[in-house]
Design an enzyme around this catalytic site. Structure first.
Site, PDB file in Angstrom:
ATOM      1  NE  ARG A 136     -59.735  48.392 111.097  1.00  0.00           N
ATOM      2  CZ  ARG A 136     -60.334  47.427 111.079  1.00  0.00           C
ATOM      3  NH1 ARG A 136     -60.915  46.290 110.150  1.00  0.00           N
ATOM      4  NH2 ARG A 136     -61.521  47.531 112.268  1.00  0.00           N
ATOM      5  CB  SER A 181     -67.018  44.565 120.477  1.00  0.00           C
ATOM      6  OG  SER A 181     -66.009  45.050 121.427  1.00  0.00           O
ATOM      7  CG  ASP A 204     -71.451  51.509 115.887  1.00  0.00           C
ATOM      8  OD1 ASP A 204     -72.820  51.729 116.767  1.00  0.00           O
ATOM      9  OD2 ASP A 204     -70.636  51.178 116.163  1.00  0.00           O
ATOM     10  CG  ASP A 224     -58.198  49.780 113.812  1.00  0.00           C
ATOM     11  OD1 ASP A 224     -58.384  49.942 113.149  1.00  0.00           O
ATOM     12  OD2 ASP A 224     -59.814  49.470 113.853  1.00  0.00           O
TER      13      ASP A 224
END
Length: 419
Positions: free
Chosen positions: A114, A194, A33, A143
């Protein structure tokens, strides 16, 4: 008839538009990505791209290779920022003191990560003259809310672009784009799972994990921990040392907190501890399931909570549980810089001034059991608590206490019986 592809329209004031900026900071992982993004942003926005990879203890990444790949794909600069110690000392220490867990065992590894990445990203963007920060989050996850909320809170002048929301490409289209633009894609064994990883937790999603009626095959999913069936046949007892609520040593040896996390992850993983199947309420309204591996976090938080309970009063412990829950929900829900967190942290810091001592923890086939505790601030008094004969506790006072204590309940029951 197939539905027409959704056209993304920018409506928020913090979303950047083409021509409004000349340099973009990309949160870069080196995967498919963000590698496609690195090229796509240059192509679509006609701007320079600085790639930033923040090291918060992820073990699966080759950081040198990631940096080289970013430069190869046209980044004007590629930065690998080592935030492991800062992450541990500044944020994860707070997670321990707050007994961090969301909805049943999730130690908030991703939400805390984060916060750290956003803080570093804002600092690096300012240093390198980037007017925009780009992230790789989808439009369905938490996120995107965390990154965009934190970045624009820490520096309201910064703008955001979210290519995954914009471009409308699926995996096959991304692979085609990568081939067309000579973007090297690491070939992996096809897997439906994932992962998101840092030193505090590893989150698994996809495949059988997604559907709550299916049993996830843990032996195929887990990356850190053994299953209980595979774990050691012999139990192990470790001793954690705490100072003012933060782990500071293991088995009599003082160590930096980030090293303790790494060591406890290794020990806990061998015993299969800290694995949770969680039905999770996402911030954006979705109900999802994840498999979380957080062995060190589970060991440390369980030890901390028990030590805290030993040195605090019943009323302190009751209030602390409520504060911990609110802290966890706010942190999960992208509100770490809300003033409420600062107020809760002040209470937590005050209570943890006396959470100092040692805790013996027994690890065995997925279980974590606190077997012994010691603290100079312990409220346990052997002369009062013993079931043996003792003059220290005046049992003559008990009956009078009971009569007064029960007065309100007895009076109300006499007026109206809810049964």
């Amino acid at each position: 008839m197939e539905a027409a592809a959704e056209v993304y329209v920018k409506v928020a004031s913090h979303e950047a538009h083409k021509g409004d900026f000349s340099k973009c900071l990309l949160l870069y992982s080196g995967g498919l990505d963000t590698s496609v993004m690195l090229k796509w942003i240059q192509e679509q926005y006609s701007c320079q791209v600085v790639a930033l990879t923040v090291d918060i203890g992820q073990t699966a990444d080759d950081l040198d290779a990631i940096k080289a790949k970013a430069v190869q794909l046209g980044a004007v600069d590629a930065i690998v920022y080592d935030a492991k110690k800062e992450f541990a000392d500044k944020l994860l220490s707070r997670a321990v003191k707050a007994n961090a867990q969301y909805q049943g065992g999730y130690a908030l590894g991703c939400p805390m990560g984060r916060v750290m990445i956003a803080e570093v990203a804002v600092k690096i963007a300012e240093q390198h003259g980037c007017q925009v920060i780009a992230h790789g989050c989808t439009g369905k996850g938490n996120d995107q809310v965390r990154f965009e909320g934190y970045i624009t809170t820490l520096n309201p002048k910064l703008k955001i672009i979210a290519p995954v929301r914009e471009w409308g490409m699926g995996r096959e289209e991304e692979l085609d784009y990568a081939a067309e633009h000579n973007i090297p894609v690491k070939q992996k064994k096809d897997t439906p799972y994932s992962y998101d990883e840092n030193m505090w937790a590893n989150t698994g999603e996809g495949g059988e994990i997604e559907d709550p009626k299916l049993i996830p095959p843990l032996e195929k999913i887990l990356q850190w921990c053994k299953t209980p069936e595979q774990a050691c046949e012999k139990a192990e007892v470790i001793e954690l040392m705490f100072k003012e609520g933060v782990p500071c040593g293991l088995n009599g040896v003082e160590k930096p907190f980030d090293e303790l996390i790494k060591e406890c992850n290794s020990i806990g993983a061998e015993h299969g501890v800290g694995v949770f199947h969680l039905i999770e309420d996402r911030l954006v309204g979705l109900k999802v399931r994840g498999i979380y591996e957080n062995p060190a976090a589970t060991i440390m938080i369980e030890a901390h909570q028990n030590l805290e309970q030993l040195v605090c009063t019943r009323e302190e412990n009751e209030l602390k549980r409520a504060m911990d829950t609110k802290w966890a929900y706010l942190t999960y829900a992208a509100r770490y810089f809300d003033p409420t967190i600062a107020h809760i942290n002040a209470f937590i810091d005050s209570m943890n001034q006396k959470v100092t001592g040692t805790v013996k923890v027994k690890l065995y086939k997925g279980s974590v059991t606190i077997v012994a505790l010691e603290s100079k601030y312990s409220l346990f008094d052997a002369s009062l608590a013993t079931f043996e004969r003792s003059a220290a506790f005046n049992q003559n006072a008990s009956a009078g206490f009971i009569e007064i204590y029960n007065l309100a309940q007895k009076t109300a029951y006499g007026v109206y019986n809810y049964n």
